[in-house]
Design a protein around this motif. Structure first.
Motif, PDB file in Angstrom:
ATOM      1  N   UNK A   1      27.849  38.340  38.225  1.00  0.00           N
ATOM      2  CA  UNK A   1      28.547  37.464  38.766  1.00  0.00           C
ATOM      3  C   UNK A   1      30.079  37.667  38.470  1.00  0.00           C
ATOM      4  N   UNK A   2      31.093  37.592  39.100  1.00  0.00           N
ATOM      5  CA  UNK A   2      32.639  38.095  38.856  1.00  0.00           C
ATOM      6  C   UNK A   2      33.146  37.082  37.941  1.00  0.00           C
ATOM      7  N   UNK A   3      34.119  37.214  37.149  1.00  0.00           N
ATOM      8  CA  UNK A   3      34.835  36.476  36.397  1.00  0.00           C
ATOM      9  C   UNK A   3      36.104  35.976  37.297  1.00  0.00           C
ATOM     10  N   UNK A   4      36.219  34.698  37.692  1.00  0.00           N
ATOM     11  CA  UNK A   4      36.904  34.085  38.616  1.00  0.00           C
ATOM     12  C   UNK A   4      38.560  33.526  37.714  1.00  0.00           C
ATOM     13  N   UNK A   5      39.364  34.266  38.263  1.00  0.00           N
ATOM     14  CA  UNK A   5      40.612  34.049  37.747  1.00  0.00           C
ATOM     15  C   UNK A   5      41.812  33.643  38.664  1.00  0.00           C
ATOM     16  N   UNK A   6      42.805  32.769  38.067  1.00  0.00           N
ATOM     17  CA  UNK A   6      43.873  32.240  38.521  1.00  0.00           C
ATOM     18  C   UNK A   6      45.170  32.972  37.839  1.00  0.00           C
ATOM     19  N   UNK A   7      46.123  33.562  38.357  1.00  0.00           N
ATOM     20  CA  UNK A   7      47.205  33.879  37.667  1.00  0.00           C
ATOM     21  C   UNK A   7      48.533  33.151  38.170  1.00  0.00           C
ATOM     22  N   UNK A   8      49.118  32.587  37.146  1.00  0.00           N
ATOM     23  CA  UNK A   8      50.236  31.559  37.257  1.00  0.00           C
ATOM     24  C   UNK A   8      51.339  32.141  36.397  1.00  0.00           C
ATOM     25  N   UNK A   9      52.634  32.770  37.185  1.00  0.00           N
ATOM     26  CA  UNK A   9      53.636  33.094  36.653  1.00  0.00           C
ATOM     27  C   UNK A   9      54.702  32.890  37.891  1.00  0.00           C
ATOM     28  N   UNK A  10      56.019  32.429  37.274  1.00  0.00           N
ATOM     29  CA  UNK A  10      57.027  32.376  38.376  1.00  0.00           C
ATOM     30  C   UNK A  10      57.961  33.649  38.769  1.00  0.00           C
ATOM     31  N   UNK A  11      57.627  34.894  37.968  1.00  0.00           N
ATOM     32  CA  UNK A  11      57.968  36.002  38.394  1.00  0.00           C
ATOM     33  C   UNK A  11      56.970  36.812  39.379  1.00  0.00           C
ATOM     34  N   UNK A  12      57.586  36.846  40.596  1.00  0.00           N
ATOM     35  CA  UNK A  12      56.516  37.487  41.510  1.00  0.00           C
ATOM     36  C   UNK A  12      55.987  38.889  40.971  1.00  0.00           C
ATOM     37  N   UNK A  13      56.940  39.760  40.496  1.00  0.00           N
ATOM     38  CA  UNK A  13      56.514  41.192  40.057  1.00  0.00           C
ATOM     39  C   UNK A  13      55.414  40.956  39.037  1.00  0.00           C
ATOM     40  N   UNK A  14      55.640  40.158  37.987  1.00  0.00           N
ATOM     41  CA  UNK A  14      54.739  40.287  36.983  1.00  0.00           C
ATOM     42  C   UNK A  14      53.309  39.479  37.540  1.00  0.00           C
ATOM     43  N   UNK A  15      53.315  38.431  38.378  1.00  0.00           N
ATOM     44  CA  UNK A  15      52.216  37.772  38.764  1.00  0.00           C
ATOM     45  C   UNK A  15      51.395  38.841  39.740  1.00  0.00           C
ATOM     46  N   UNK A  16      51.999  39.424  40.486  1.00  0.00           N
ATOM     47  CA  UNK A  16      51.216  40.434  41.613  1.00  0.00           C
ATOM     48  C   UNK A  16      50.782  41.520  40.730  1.00  0.00           C
ATOM     49  N   UNK A  17      51.486  42.186  39.670  1.00  0.00           N
ATOM     50  CA  UNK A  17      51.064  43.169  38.774  1.00  0.00           C
ATOM     51  C   UNK A  17      49.899  42.798  38.244  1.00  0.00           C
ATOM     52  N   UNK A  18      49.773  41.465  37.452  1.00  0.00           N
ATOM     53  CA  UNK A  18      48.547  41.227  36.889  1.00  0.00           C
ATOM     54  C   UNK A  18      47.338  41.144  37.787  1.00  0.00           C
ATOM     55  N   UNK A  19      47.831  40.613  38.667  1.00  0.00           N
ATOM     56  CA  UNK A  19      46.763  40.240  39.989  1.00  0.00           C
ATOM     57  C   UNK A  19      45.992  41.760  40.506  1.00  0.00           C
ATOM     58  N   UNK A  20      46.878  42.757  40.657  1.00  0.00           N
ATOM     59  CA  UNK A  20      46.102  43.965  41.106  1.00  0.00           C
ATOM     60  C   UNK A  20      45.504  44.502  39.757  1.00  0.00           C
ATOM     61  N   UNK A  21      45.820  44.541  38.718  1.00  0.00           N
ATOM     62  CA  UNK A  21      45.198  45.192  37.678  1.00  0.00           C
ATOM     63  C   UNK A  21      43.848  44.415  37.297  1.00  0.00           C
ATOM     64  N   UNK A  22      43.818  43.040  37.685  1.00  0.00           N
ATOM     65  CA  UNK A  22      42.466  42.358  37.536  1.00  0.00           C
ATOM     66  C   UNK A  22      41.847  42.710  38.638  1.00  0.00           C
ATOM     67  N   UNK A  23      42.223  42.651  39.863  1.00  0.00           N
ATOM     68  CA  UNK A  23      41.430  42.606  40.986  1.00  0.00           C
ATOM     69  C   UNK A  23      40.693  43.938  41.176  1.00  0.00           C
ATOM     70  N   UNK A  24      41.197  44.994  40.458  1.00  0.00           N
ATOM     71  CA  UNK A  24      40.848  46.426  40.463  1.00  0.00           C
ATOM     72  C   UNK A  24      39.267  46.505  39.770  1.00  0.00           C
TER      73      UNK A  24
END
Length: 221
Positions: A1-24
């Motif tokens: 079963x996958x680890x479910x994660x929420x990424x919260x950051x007001x900087x869109x580049x940081x937020x999307x970057x972390x999300x892409x790394x984890x979602x991969x």
């Protein structure tokens, strides 16, 4: 079963970057992103993730207040994101129930490892900077309150459980504690669970803070 994660950051580049790394990762799923603390709290309520990566400094509701709400309302593990390794808010975040913190310039592999470690019920205690922060938390609280250590709080623990707490506070992993005790990791997990349950603690980070506050471990010793 996958680890479910929420990424919260007001900087869109940081937020999307972390999300892409984890979602991969095949065993991690980013279920939502949030741009401020209020959105982060709402996302946790709606998606019930296992881990929340939460920036400390955000608009509307800062990460510290969001961490308090999330830790009080759910079993979701909170990992704080910060630009500075000695951010003042980190001290309060640990007391709010955060399971650890990461610098925003964290390496890709370390980010993925951190999410897996926290999701498994462990905490980010290995880095020396985290142990230093915990020790500093206790120093500051004692200075502010002039409170003396209260070792009587540990009287509910057995001798082995107290020694387990001492080794946790020194940053040892379950495997290292098992080696020191010459027992299985399963037995150590039982000891850790008993320590948390008897002392009413959320996780290993709070256990470490307790070890310093009660004088079981002396900062700098």
């Amino acid at each position: 079963m996958s680890v479910r994660v929420v990424v919260a950051d007001d900087q869109e580049l940081v937020r999307s970057g972390f999300s892409m790394i984890l979602d991969a990762q095949p065993d991690i799923e980013v279920v939502a992103e949030a741009g401020d603390g209020a959105e982060a709290v709402d996302a946790v309520r709606r998606h019930t993730p296992d881990v929340l990566l939460l920036d400390i400094r955000m608009p509307v509701m800062d990460g510290l207040e969001a961490a308090r709400v999330v830790c009080a309302e759910s079993a979701c593990k909170v990992v704080m994101l910060t630009t500075f390794d000695l951010d003042e808010y980190v001290y309060e975040a640990l007391y709010a129930g955060a399971s650890g913190f990461l610098l925003k310039d964290v390496r890709r592999d370390d980010l993925v490892h951190a999410v897996r470690v926290v999701a498994s019920g462990d905490s980010l205690l290995a880095p020396s900077v985290t142990r230093r922060l915990v020790a500093d938390v206790v120093r500051r609280r004692r200075t502010e309150s002039a409170a003396e250590p209260s070792p009587a709080r540990l009287s509910v623990l057995t001798a082995r459980e107290e020694e387990t707490l001492r080794l946790l506070a020194r940053g040892l992993t379950n495997a290292e504690i098992a080696e020191a005790f010459v027992v299985s990791e399963h037995t150590v997990k039982t000891h850790v669970s008993n320590v948390l349950g008897k002392l009413g603690l959320r996780d290993r980070v709070q256990a470490v803070i307790c070890a310093y506050e009660t004088g079981l471990v002396i900062p700098g010793a």
